[in-house]
Design a protein around this motif. Sequence first.
Motif, short mmCIF file in Angstrom:
data_model
loop_
_atom_site.label_atom_id
_atom_site.label_comp_id
_atom_site.label_asym_id
_atom_site.label_seq_id
_atom_site.Cartn_x
_atom_site.Cartn_y
_atom_site.Cartn_z
N GLU A 160 28.76 14.62 -45.69
CA GLU A 160 29.81 15.48 -45.14
C GLU A 160 30.56 14.75 -44.03
O GLU A 160 31.80 14.79 -43.96
CB GLU A 160 29.15 16.74 -44.60
CG GLU A 160 30.11 17.89 -44.42
CD GLU A 160 29.40 19.05 -43.72
OE1 GLU A 160 28.25 19.33 -44.08
OE2 GLU A 160 30.01 19.64 -42.82
N THR A 161 29.80 14.06 -43.18
CA THR A 161 30.42 13.32 -42.08
C THR A 161 31.37 12.26 -42.60
O THR A 161 32.50 12.12 -42.13
CB THR A 161 29.32 12.66 -41.21
OG1 THR A 161 28.39 13.65 -40.83
CG2 THR A 161 29.91 12.00 -39.98
N ILE A 162 30.90 11.51 -43.61
CA ILE A 162 31.74 10.45 -44.16
C ILE A 162 33.01 11.04 -44.75
O ILE A 162 34.11 10.52 -44.56
CB ILE A 162 30.95 9.66 -45.24
CG1 ILE A 162 29.79 8.91 -44.59
CG2 ILE A 162 31.88 8.69 -45.98
CD1 ILE A 162 28.81 8.34 -45.58
N ARG A 163 32.85 12.19 -45.44
CA ARG A 163 34.02 12.82 -46.05
C ARG A 163 35.04 13.21 -44.99
O ARG A 163 36.24 13.01 -45.15
CB ARG A 163 33.56 14.05 -46.84
CG ARG A 163 34.52 14.39 -47.99
CD ARG A 163 34.05 15.55 -48.83
NE ARG A 163 33.81 16.74 -48.05
CZ ARG A 163 32.61 17.32 -47.92
NH1 ARG A 163 31.57 16.81 -48.53
NH2 ARG A 163 32.46 18.40 -47.19
N LYS A 164 34.54 13.75 -43.87
CA LYS A 164 35.47 14.19 -42.82
C LYS A 164 36.12 13.02 -42.10
O LYS A 164 37.23 13.12 -41.59
CB LYS A 164 34.72 15.06 -41.80
CG LYS A 164 34.49 16.47 -42.30
CD LYS A 164 33.76 17.29 -41.26
CE LYS A 164 33.45 18.68 -41.78
NZ LYS A 164 32.41 19.33 -40.95
N LEU A 165 35.39 11.90 -42.05
CA LEU A 165 35.92 10.75 -41.30
C LEU A 165 36.96 9.97 -42.11
O LEU A 165 37.81 9.29 -41.53
CB LEU A 165 34.79 9.80 -40.89
CG LEU A 165 33.90 10.25 -39.73
CD1 LEU A 165 32.82 9.21 -39.46
CD2 LEU A 165 34.72 10.47 -38.45
N THR A 166 36.86 10.04 -43.43
CA THR A 166 37.75 9.18 -44.22
C THR A 166 38.82 9.99 -44.96
O THR A 166 38.90 11.18 -44.81
CB THR A 166 36.95 8.37 -45.25
OG1 THR A 166 36.10 9.26 -45.96
CG2 THR A 166 36.10 7.32 -44.57
#
Lengths: 276, 266
Positions: free
Chosen positions: B260-266
């Motif tokens: 989820e974090t990666i999705r929000k960051l990229t």
Amino acid sequence: MSIRTVVLIAAAVAFLAPAVPGQNPPSEQITIPLSLPGQPGTLIVPHGRGSVIVTGYDGAAVIVKASPAGPAGGDADQGARGLAWVATGETRLSAMEDGNTVTVITNSASKTIDLRILVPRRFNLKLSVKDNGRIEVDGVTGEMEINNLNGSVRLDRVTGAALVNTVDGDIVCRFDRIPPGLPLAFTSVYGKIDVTFPSDADLTIRMKTDQGSIFSDFDIAVGPRKSLSEPAEKAGGRRVTLEDWTSGRIGKGGNDVRLQSYEGNIYIRKSKAGRP
Amino acid sequence: MSDKKTERLVSELLKGRLPSGKEARIKASLKKKGMNPGRLAEYEKLWDALAEERVPEPSEAMSVRFRQALDEAKKTGWRSETEGAAARNPFRRPGLGPAPRWAFGFSLVVIGWFVGYQLTPRPERSRLEALNAEMRDMKTAIFLTKMESASASERMSAVHYAEDAAAWDDTVREALVRALNSDANANVRLTALETLTRRSNDPRVREALVQSIERQESPLLVLALADVMLALDEKRAAEPFRKMIADPALYFSVRQRLEETIRKLT
């Protein structure tokens, strides 16, 4: 002054129980005298698999009893029916003492071994368990650094500083007294955190849970949310705020207490019994 | 007889207003006091000369001339000149009231303070500054000693101390980064992370936080770092998190959260 180091190999004092089916598994016990008896010491247990249960007592030595957690497969093993379990002396319990610091080592990296340890009441504890066990402490005063990756942690009737963390397990702690100035921290990913403080405690609390809720019967004076940000005049970039920390004060405020669980609830209880 | 009284008597004597008996008595007493009779005679002569000097009476013409001159002056320069002076004087401007005077008074106080401060002996001030610096150094030394302590609760207290803004410097920052990356206790690492996050406007701190991701093994720290990276919108964190979820042994909920974090960051 020469440093006295005592290494005791458990085999020398092992009590091998008769190999009778249905009886307790054979256990080994060693007594570790302290080089500075009567003074506070430190117990270090870097444990692999199995429980560590530490109890404060009125003696002057550290007594360790190690029991293998029974035959692999347990009672479910049909093939072992009617046969006696042959103990193989596999706890490999050993302990080292150096200036009142006692380190207990076992073969727990590969076998599940339960440890029951008696320590003088004023003792610091540094206990860690990786798997397949719980950590329990009862009636000890000192600094406690406790880390159980997959199991639970229970501290009962303790006094002092406590830094406790688990990943899976619940944390339940009941404090008799909290000397001023000592930090307390309880952190878990999945476990609940249930702490009981004396009713007259003065604490400064910071708490956070993502999926869970926080409950308390203390009057917690919740302060403004502590924003993790630079002072505005210095902010060249964007302001950063992590909104989900809640700060509060119990009593007059005092010891820093940090409570965090990602998925568990947090309970902050007032000791009903009052001071012992 | 006091000197003042003598003086008065002498002047009375000179005016010749005294009865003759008294005059003789005074002359005798003055002589007794040591006044030279010759000098007294001189005074008398001077007095008479002054009396003879004629003070000319002001003539009618003079008074008229004076009035004419006054009128003329009023008509021409004098009035406008005084008014001009009033206009030039900022403290006498009508309509402003006493405000400018107050302002002037206040600025005098400020200037006085400033001058006083500047005149304070330099050694005093530098000694104070030196004391302050010494205090800071001592606190930093205590902090560093505590950070090296074998007791986790001592190290925890030290990290709490570093939350104090006054304590912040490069040494403290480096010690906190060390704690975040390698302290034996997860709670100390977590608290160091929080303290550093508060300083994340410093690019060196941000860099250290990003670099720290790969060094963390405890799910507690990984999750906490993921939260911080999201709050900072730190895109550089996506890569180390991606590496982390490639590990099949990763906890399920940690993996979920990192994805989820990666999705929000990229």
